[in-house]
Motif scaffolding. Sequence first.
Motif, PDB file in Angstrom:
ATOM      1  N   GLU A 255       0.764  -1.364   0.012  1.00  0.00           N
ATOM      2  CA  GLU A 255       0.148  -0.065   0.097  1.00  0.00           C
ATOM      3  C   GLU A 255       0.696   1.140  -0.090  1.00  0.00           C
ATOM      4  O   GLU A 255       1.723   1.290   0.871  1.00  0.00           O
ATOM      5  N   GLY A 256       0.584   2.207  -0.856  1.00  0.00           N
ATOM      6  CA  GLY A 256       1.367   3.341  -0.944  1.00  0.00           C
ATOM      7  C   GLY A 256       2.650   3.432  -1.805  1.00  0.00           C
ATOM      8  O   GLY A 256       3.033   4.286  -2.136  1.00  0.00           O
ATOM      9  N   THR A 257       2.968   2.109  -2.396  1.00  0.00           N
ATOM     10  CA  THR A 257       4.208   1.909  -3.315  1.00  0.00           C
ATOM     11  C   THR A 257       3.491   2.190  -4.750  1.00  0.00           C
ATOM     12  O   THR A 257       2.237   1.727  -5.206  1.00  0.00           O
ATOM     13  N   GLY A 258       4.182   3.040  -5.721  1.00  0.00           N
ATOM     14  CA  GLY A 258       3.904   3.313  -7.067  1.00  0.00           C
ATOM     15  C   GLY A 258       3.569   2.161  -7.842  1.00  0.00           C
ATOM     16  O   GLY A 258       4.398   1.354  -7.462  1.00  0.00           O
ATOM     17  N   LEU A 259       2.882   2.260  -8.632  1.00  0.00           N
ATOM     18  CA  LEU A 259       2.552   1.135  -9.715  1.00  0.00           C
ATOM     19  C   LEU A 259       3.837   0.856 -10.647  1.00  0.00           C
ATOM     20  O   LEU A 259       4.065  -0.347 -10.825  1.00  0.00           O
ATOM     21  N   ASP A 260       4.688   1.710 -10.865  1.00  0.00           N
ATOM     22  CA  ASP A 260       5.788   1.577 -11.469  1.00  0.00           C
ATOM     23  C   ASP A 260       6.861   0.810 -10.882  1.00  0.00           C
ATOM     24  O   ASP A 260       7.456  -0.184 -11.532  1.00  0.00           O
ATOM     25  N   GLU A 261       6.919   1.071  -9.410  1.00  0.00           N
ATOM     26  CA  GLU A 261       7.762   0.290  -8.725  1.00  0.00           C
ATOM     27  C   GLU A 261       7.283  -1.267  -8.400  1.00  0.00           C
ATOM     28  O   GLU A 261       8.077  -1.902  -8.605  1.00  0.00           O
ATOM     29  N   LEU A 262       5.932  -1.477  -8.489  1.00  0.00           N
ATOM     30  CA  LEU A 262       5.324  -2.516  -8.308  1.00  0.00           C
ATOM     31  C   LEU A 262       5.587  -3.697  -9.400  1.00  0.00           C
ATOM     32  O   LEU A 262       5.890  -4.660  -9.234  1.00  0.00           O
ATOM     33  N   GLU A 263       5.418  -2.866 -10.566  1.00  0.00           N
ATOM     34  CA  GLU A 263       5.728  -3.789 -11.949  1.00  0.00           C
ATOM     35  C   GLU A 263       7.065  -4.122 -12.089  1.00  0.00           C
ATOM     36  O   GLU A 263       7.430  -5.231 -12.519  1.00  0.00           O
ATOM     37  N   ALA A 264       8.013  -3.125 -11.637  1.00  0.00           N
ATOM     38  CA  ALA A 264       9.274  -3.530 -11.710  1.00  0.00           C
ATOM     39  C   ALA A 264       9.981  -4.738 -10.775  1.00  0.00           C
ATOM     40  O   ALA A 264      10.548  -5.500 -11.091  1.00  0.00           O
ATOM     41  N   LEU A 265       9.175  -4.700  -9.588  1.00  0.00           N
ATOM     42  CA  LEU A 265       9.358  -5.693  -8.772  1.00  0.00           C
ATOM     43  C   LEU A 265       8.682  -7.083  -9.454  1.00  0.00           C
ATOM     44  O   LEU A 265       9.078  -8.311  -9.102  1.00  0.00           O
ATOM     45  N   TRP A 266       7.593  -6.947  -9.943  1.00  0.00           N
ATOM     46  CA  TRP A 266       6.905  -8.039 -10.631  1.00  0.00           C
ATOM     47  C   TRP A 266       7.792  -8.636 -11.671  1.00  0.00           C
ATOM     48  O   TRP A 266       7.907  -9.821 -11.632  1.00  0.00           O
ATOM     49  N   ASN A 267       8.445  -7.875 -12.477  1.00  0.00           N
ATOM     50  CA  ASN A 267       9.308  -8.476 -13.284  1.00  0.00           C
ATOM     51  C   ASN A 267      10.543  -9.060 -12.751  1.00  0.00           C
ATOM     52  O   ASN A 267      10.951  -9.962 -13.411  1.00  0.00           O
ATOM     53  N   ALA A 268      10.874  -8.450 -11.575  1.00  0.00           N
ATOM     54  CA  ALA A 268      12.035  -9.062 -10.739  1.00  0.00           C
ATOM     55  C   ALA A 268      11.752 -10.599 -10.440  1.00  0.00           C
ATOM     56  O   ALA A 268      12.450 -11.619 -10.521  1.00  0.00           O
ATOM     57  N   ALA A 269      10.525 -10.490 -10.034  1.00  0.00           N
ATOM     58  CA  ALA A 269       9.946 -11.945  -9.669  1.00  0.00           C
ATOM     59  C   ALA A 269       9.907 -13.059 -10.706  1.00  0.00           C
ATOM     60  O   ALA A 269      10.537 -14.104 -10.520  1.00  0.00           O
ATOM     61  N   LYS A 270       9.399 -12.527 -11.725  1.00  0.00           N
ATOM     62  CA  LYS A 270       9.459 -13.329 -12.952  1.00  0.00           C
ATOM     63  C   LYS A 270      10.866 -13.726 -13.402  1.00  0.00           C
ATOM     64  O   LYS A 270      11.117 -14.899 -13.934  1.00  0.00           O
ATOM     65  N   ARG A 271      11.845 -12.846 -13.485  1.00  0.00           N
ATOM     66  CA  ARG A 271      13.168 -13.225 -13.671  1.00  0.00           C
ATOM     67  C   ARG A 271      13.752 -14.179 -12.734  1.00  0.00           C
ATOM     68  O   ARG A 271      14.708 -14.920 -13.187  1.00  0.00           O
ATOM     69  N   GLN A 272      13.591 -13.975 -11.399  1.00  0.00           N
ATOM     70  CA  GLN A 272      13.881 -15.231 -10.612  1.00  0.00           C
ATOM     71  C   GLN A 272      13.502 -16.416 -10.689  1.00  0.00           C
ATOM     72  O   GLN A 272      14.006 -17.439 -10.551  1.00  0.00           O
ATOM     73  N   GLU A 273      12.291 -16.594 -11.285  1.00  0.00           N
ATOM     74  CA  GLU A 273      11.323 -17.943 -11.503  1.00  0.00           C
ATOM     75  C   GLU A 273      12.233 -18.368 -12.718  1.00  0.00           C
ATOM     76  O   GLU A 273      12.357 -19.711 -12.821  1.00  0.00           O
ATOM     77  N   ARG A 274      12.504 -17.422 -13.652  1.00  0.00           N
ATOM     78  CA  ARG A 274      13.494 -18.149 -14.818  1.00  0.00           C
ATOM     79  C   ARG A 274      14.876 -18.385 -14.597  1.00  0.00           C
ATOM     80  O   ARG A 274      15.588 -18.636 -15.350  1.00  0.00           O
ATOM     81  N   GLY A 275      15.195 -18.035 -13.398  1.00  0.00           N
ATOM     82  CA  GLY A 275      16.787 -17.940 -13.024  1.00  0.00           C
ATOM     83  C   GLY A 275      17.466 -17.218 -13.454  1.00  0.00           C
ATOM     84  O   GLY A 275      18.932 -17.481 -13.821  1.00  0.00           O
ATOM     85  N   GLU A 276      17.006 -15.977 -13.860  1.00  0.00           N
ATOM     86  CA  GLU A 276      17.924 -14.980 -14.528  1.00  0.00           C
ATOM     87  C   GLU A 276      18.582 -14.175 -13.406  1.00  0.00           C
ATOM     88  O   GLU A 276      17.895 -14.050 -12.304  1.00  0.00           O
ATOM     89  N   PRO A 277      19.659 -13.568 -13.520  1.00  0.00           N
ATOM     90  CA  PRO A 277      20.322 -12.654 -12.708  1.00  0.00           C
ATOM     91  C   PRO A 277      19.467 -11.417 -12.598  1.00  0.00           C
ATOM     92  O   PRO A 277      18.825 -11.019 -13.237  1.00  0.00           O
ATOM     93  N   GLU A 278      19.538 -10.810 -11.238  1.00  0.00           N
ATOM     94  CA  GLU A 278      18.795  -9.690 -10.983  1.00  0.00           C
ATOM     95  C   GLU A 278      19.533  -8.497 -11.685  1.00  0.00           C
ATOM     96  O   GLU A 278      20.765  -8.465 -11.839  1.00  0.00           O
ATOM     97  N   ARG A 279      18.774  -7.298 -12.256  1.00  0.00           N
ATOM     98  CA  ARG A 279      19.615  -6.262 -12.720  1.00  0.00           C
ATOM     99  C   ARG A 279      19.732  -5.086 -11.836  1.00  0.00           C
ATOM    100  O   ARG A 279      19.192  -5.084 -10.696  1.00  0.00           O
TER     101      ARG A 279
END
Length: 279
Positions: A255-279
């Motif tokens: 709550e209170g976190t901007g949508l752009d940041e939430l989407e960036a974290l969502w994409n980070a979660a997807k990368r983690q599931e694929r075993g890709e390194p964090e950016r």
Amino acid sequence: MTPRHSLDDLLHLMARLRDPRHGCPWDLKQDYASIVPHTLEEAYEVADAIERGDFAHLPGELGDLLFQVVYYSQLAREERRFDFADVVDGITRKLIRRHPHVFPDGDLYGRPDLPRLDEVAVKRRWEEIKAEERAEKATAPEQLSLLDDVPAALPALNRAAKLQKRAALAGFDWPEAAPVFEVVRGELEEVREAVQQKDQAAIADEVGDLLFAAVNLARHLAVDPETALRAANGKFERRFRFIEARLREAGRAVEGTGLDELEALWNAAKRQERGEPER
């Protein structure tokens, strides 16, 4: 070693729970309708254990589901409608009847002497036998429908797929998946038009058509829609929990976190599931 309990023990336990004088007060209050939600929940818990590969707990979940059958049978026994033995006899007879390629003479313990059928032939014969059973049950044969006995209480996605499969038996179906993609696109466009017209009733109707078309596409792609959606739910849950955990580490909340940041974290979660390194 403690003796293992048998099915007879479970039936005895159920009768004790429903004993009018010495039974369990909660169990004595139950009827067919009040047990249905528990039956559905137990069935989904079996499915969940299988999907997670939790075979250590699967026997317990199957036991819970079996207990539902025992419960209904006890209620019926008290009303002198039928008992558990009738349930067992009925399903055994039905399965013998629906598998003539395995039990050609109707003898459960007889040795089959027919050539082995392929899966397509078995499925065709299965549907023929079920059609014969529907005809036997019909109170008005002239109104017999292929859609008879598709349970109204099925989850909507499962029921949509089953209705479509039944219609396909009569040839009411696309021959391949390609045209169904166009149907899905068309239904999506109709949702868009209803939204533009701000007609809430039409929006709900068109969204239903879109979901039905999506189920049709899943069926043509040999994907079970209910299983696919449960998997998608699980994927969403994992990724959202990832977002919560990352923000919690930073002393923050969703709550209170901007949508752009939430989407960036969502994409980070997807990368983690694929075993890709964090950016």
